[in-house]
Write an enzyme that holds these catalytic residues in place. Sequence first.
Site, mmCIF file in Angstrom:
data_model
loop_
_atom_site.group_PDB
_atom_site.id
_atom_site.type_symbol
_atom_site.label_atom_id
_atom_site.label_comp_id
_atom_site.label_asym_id
_atom_site.label_seq_id
_atom_site.Cartn_x
_atom_site.Cartn_y
_atom_site.Cartn_z
ATOM 1 N N GLY A 264 0.754 -1.242 0.000
ATOM 2 C CA GLY A 264 0.000 0.000 0.000
ATOM 3 C C GLY A 264 0.785 1.293 0.000
ATOM 4 C CD GLU A 285 -2.364 -7.609 -2.718
ATOM 5 O OE1 GLU A 285 -2.280 -8.855 -2.604
ATOM 6 O OE2 GLU A 285 -1.496 -6.924 -3.291
ATOM 7 C CB CYS A 378 11.540 -3.866 -6.003
ATOM 8 S SG CYS A 378 12.769 -3.318 -4.801
#
Length: 439
Positions: A264, A285, A378
């Site tokens: 979040g 999600e 990432c």
Amino acid sequence: MAREVALDVLRAVRERDAYANLVLPKLLRERKISGRDAAFATELTYGACRSQGQLDAVIAACAGRPVGEIDGPILDILRLGVYQLLRTRTGAHAAVDTSVDLARAEFGQGRAGFVNAVLRRAGEKTAEQWVAELAPADPVGKLAFEYAHPTWIAQSFADALGAQAGELSDLLAADDERPVVHLVARPGEITAEELALVTGGEEGRWSPYAVHLDGGDPGQLEPVREGIAAVQDEGSQLVALALSRAPLDGPDQGRWLDLCAGPGGKAALLGALAAIDLFTVDAVEPSEHRAELVRKSTRDLPVTVHVKDGRDTGLEPGYDRILVDAPCTGLGALRRRPEARWRRTPADVPELVTLQRELLTAAWDLLRPGGVVVYSTCSPHLSETVAVVADFVRRTGAEQLDTRELLPGVTDLGEGPSAQLWPHRHGTDAMFLSALRKK
């Protein structure tokens, strides 16, 4: 007391695949450990987790057997002891004796003798001498061993650095350090300057909302408790900011979407930015547990959380801006997840790449003509980054924007049109991002 906490965390990581950064704070609170003892426990825990591969090689050499043949609880004690000997300023006598005491208390004199013998052999050489003796001969393998990374991860970093692969040692060194805490000041609620004054931190270099702290428990800070600030890597902030800045064809109607929203952080920053212009954000999600984390992060913001699979949301198309912060190997955030580097394998990559492509395709179907998708990971692994984007552009004819222009003032982002952040260059996680506009 600090060593006992560290040992308990190592055991949880080994036995239950627990996450050290979740288990350790809980144990410190439960046992009322703070100050220097808490700092020492943190250093031992995260350091031993990060260094596991290097520590195990030394232990195997000193024990005369593979670490797989050593009982797990004893191996935890040995890892803790060897880490203190080779990678901290703890005196050799203290490192050995405290480890032997831990073994004796739990397993008796026989096992304690084994721990004593292994650690005394380990202490006969410095860390540099062990690296020289045990590291592979090839340059990447040697650097990987020296900075406690699996060779395949170091090689993936070198591949992503490309012509700048000479920076690999600097990157691995930065990735092996414990990072400072990054906070994000919620737009419209508090400025970075105010947050820095309140917390005693320093304003970040790149994000106008970032503040850096040297340490401490950020959960105890008043702005974080009040929800006007949160923990968020500065690189993650830049991803959300890039989406909000991307040039659209046609006016922004204020429909934004975070397709992979858990836990979040980016949804909260997007929600705060959207609120300024009376826009709205949908956040998707699939996990109910993580969806609840998104709800908590975005409370009081114009964010609607949908517990759906991002590949099949059932949402109405026509979004202006969509973020696909795709599930990935997480190789870019290893410094914040100390045990992760030893859990991931090259076999994880293909399945994740398939998921990344499917999520990007789903986002494209929900985007209006003239709208923008920002794809981010990432991870700097080429298969998860430029390869996914290149394949997508080839299949869809998407217009690839120069993402570097969406990060004004940020230097050394690569050759473009995508952008790559690095710990050793930017002090952030190794975030990759690419902006794609629908013609």
